[in-house]
Scaffold this motif. Structure first.
Motif, PDB file in Angstrom:
ATOM      1  N   LEU A  11       0.831  -1.200   0.000  1.00  0.00           N
ATOM      2  CA  LEU A  11       0.000   0.000   0.000  1.00  0.00           C
ATOM      3  C   LEU A  11       0.868   1.255   0.000  1.00  0.00           C
ATOM      4  CD1 LEU A  11      -2.727  -1.183   2.523  1.00  0.00           C
ATOM      5  CD2 LEU A  11      -3.065  -0.719   0.106  1.00  0.00           C
ATOM      6  N   PHE A  75      -8.357   0.252  -2.690  1.00  0.00           N
ATOM      7  CA  PHE A  75      -7.578  -0.335  -1.597  1.00  0.00           C
ATOM      8  C   PHE A  75      -8.010  -1.760  -1.254  1.00  0.00           C
ATOM      9  CE2 PHE A  75      -4.736   2.943  -0.405  1.00  0.00           C
ATOM     10  CZ  PHE A  75      -5.311   4.100  -0.915  1.00  0.00           C
ATOM     11  N   ILE A  79      -5.493  -5.025  -0.918  1.00  0.00           N
ATOM     12  CA  ILE A  79      -5.451  -5.851   0.293  1.00  0.00           C
ATOM     13  C   ILE A  79      -5.838  -7.286  -0.030  1.00  0.00           C
ATOM     14  CG2 ILE A  79      -6.532  -6.228   2.534  1.00  0.00           C
ATOM     15  CD1 ILE A  79      -6.783  -3.172   2.763  1.00  0.00           C
ATOM     16  N   LEU A 121     -12.885   1.104   1.937  1.00  0.00           N
ATOM     17  CA  LEU A 121     -11.723   0.573   1.226  1.00  0.00           C
ATOM     18  C   LEU A 121     -12.029   0.323  -0.243  1.00  0.00           C
ATOM     19  CD1 LEU A 121     -10.431  -1.959   3.893  1.00  0.00           C
ATOM     20  CD2 LEU A 121      -9.384   0.197   3.227  1.00  0.00           C
ATOM     21  N   THR A 124     -12.517   3.824  -2.225  1.00  0.00           N
ATOM     22  CA  THR A 124     -11.377   4.726  -2.356  1.00  0.00           C
ATOM     23  C   THR A 124     -10.363   4.170  -3.343  1.00  0.00           C
ATOM     24  OG1 THR A 124     -11.684   5.332  -0.040  1.00  0.00           O
ATOM     25  CG2 THR A 124      -9.653   6.039  -1.097  1.00  0.00           C
TER      26      THR A 124
ATOM     27  N   PHE B  95      -0.781   1.393   9.532  1.00  0.00           N
ATOM     28  CA  PHE B  95       0.236   2.314   9.038  1.00  0.00           C
ATOM     29  C   PHE B  95       0.871   3.038  10.197  1.00  0.00           C
ATOM     30  CE2 PHE B  95      -2.657   1.908   5.499  1.00  0.00           C
ATOM     31  CZ  PHE B  95      -1.777   1.398   4.580  1.00  0.00           C
ATOM     32  N   MET B 106      -3.106   8.634   3.848  1.00  0.00           N
ATOM     33  CA  MET B 106      -3.967   7.491   4.137  1.00  0.00           C
ATOM     34  C   MET B 106      -4.690   7.631   5.474  1.00  0.00           C
ATOM     35  SD  MET B 106      -1.706   4.414   2.760  1.00  0.00           S
ATOM     36  CE  MET B 106      -2.566   3.983   1.284  1.00  0.00           C
ATOM     37  N   TRP B 110      -9.644   7.026   5.990  1.00  0.00           N
ATOM     38  CA  TRP B 110     -10.680   6.209   6.633  1.00  0.00           C
ATOM     39  C   TRP B 110     -10.740   6.403   8.138  1.00  0.00           C
ATOM     40  CZ3 TRP B 110      -7.792   3.399   2.839  1.00  0.00           C
ATOM     41  CH2 TRP B 110      -6.527   3.061   3.275  1.00  0.00           C
TER      42      TRP B 110
END
Lengths: 149, 149
Positions: A11, A75, A79, A121, A124, B95, B106, B110
């Motif tokens: 990511l 995203f 994932i 997720l 986006t 993250f 990022m 969210w």
DNA sequence: TTAAATTACTACAAAATGGTAGCATTTACA
DNA sequence: TGTAAATGCTACCATTTTGTAGTAATTTAA
């Protein structure tokens, strides 16, 4: 609650590439920028190209480029590609096996919160990320500007 | 997105214990019910007792009991105890390091979905779980009943 | 007081994940 | 056409997580 380090790296790489306006990203450049272990990053990039997010270009002046439009990569896809399809389909907390003699009580409990998360997720894309990044840059520039004047 | 297997086991054990109305749960009983590897489960139970969720009672007729009220144990606490405090505090997707030259794009993206999730985990106690479990049982019983009459 | 049922502890084994090294292959360009 | 700059591949090592085995300590009850 915790993605594998590898997925995290993926990511990071993809969002970094999405927000910079370069044509080509050689592994060595990404290594210097992102500080992901050199050889591991190389493997990851190869992996991401096999998974169809980026394309590798070998030889001098080579590197990696996105192989499809940024708006087509979200995203959840990344994932899922990294963690396996299960990850996004099963309960967010990873409960695979319900307690035998009754429908898994836990599943229901946070179905809503879970689907919200997956929704975000999925909705986006890397293009959204890029737009947000540019907007943020503009805002900061304007702020600086108004402070100077 | 994926809790460690150990955390998953912990949640399974505690929610199982919370929904059954027993005084005492010996490791061997939990092993038979939950099929978590025997010795690993034993260690986990000792660990959970060191962490203050349950109390171990040694010797014949021993086992494990909750050491505090079910309403005082929520899922966020359990996850945090197992995965480390970081897990619940950092970004839901893990993250930790933002890209150096700008606030991590990022993170914002969210924040909402993430806090919803944590809210749910924090607001749901083992007592809530138990109540839901009993309600479900009643509903099923009533359904059966009405089908017979 | 001894045997059975239980948890505690320690050391190790196996599997999964993360990381490294080196060589092969491809390509552009001087 | 040869060299430098790039990716591809393979084999290996290190670390972390998960799982196993056996023995010690504790407690109850016959």
């Amino acid at each position: 609650m915790i993605l594998s380090k590898t997925t995290e790296y993926a990511l990071n790489v993809l969002s970094f590439m999405a927000t910079r306006n370069k044509e080509m990203y050689p592994a060595e450049f990404l290594y210097k920028e992102l500080k992901i272990p050199r050889q591991y990053l190389r493997r990851l990039l190869t992996d991401l190209s096999k998974k169809g997010f980026i394309t590798s270009i070998r030889g001098r002046n080579g590197g990696f480029v996105f192989s499809r439009d940024l708006s087509s990569i979200n995203f959840a896809q990344v994932i899922e590609a990294m963690e396996g399809q299960e990850a996004m389909k099963t309960c967010l907390l990873g409960f695979t096996a319900c307690i035998i003699d009754h429908p898994c009580v836990m599943h229901d409990l946070w179905t809503e919160a879970r689907s919200k998360m997956i929704e975000t997720l999925t909705n986006t894309s890397l293009a959204d990320l890029k737009n947000k990044y540019e907007m943020d840059k503009d805002t900061i520039a304007q702020l600086n500007n108004s402070l100077i004047h």
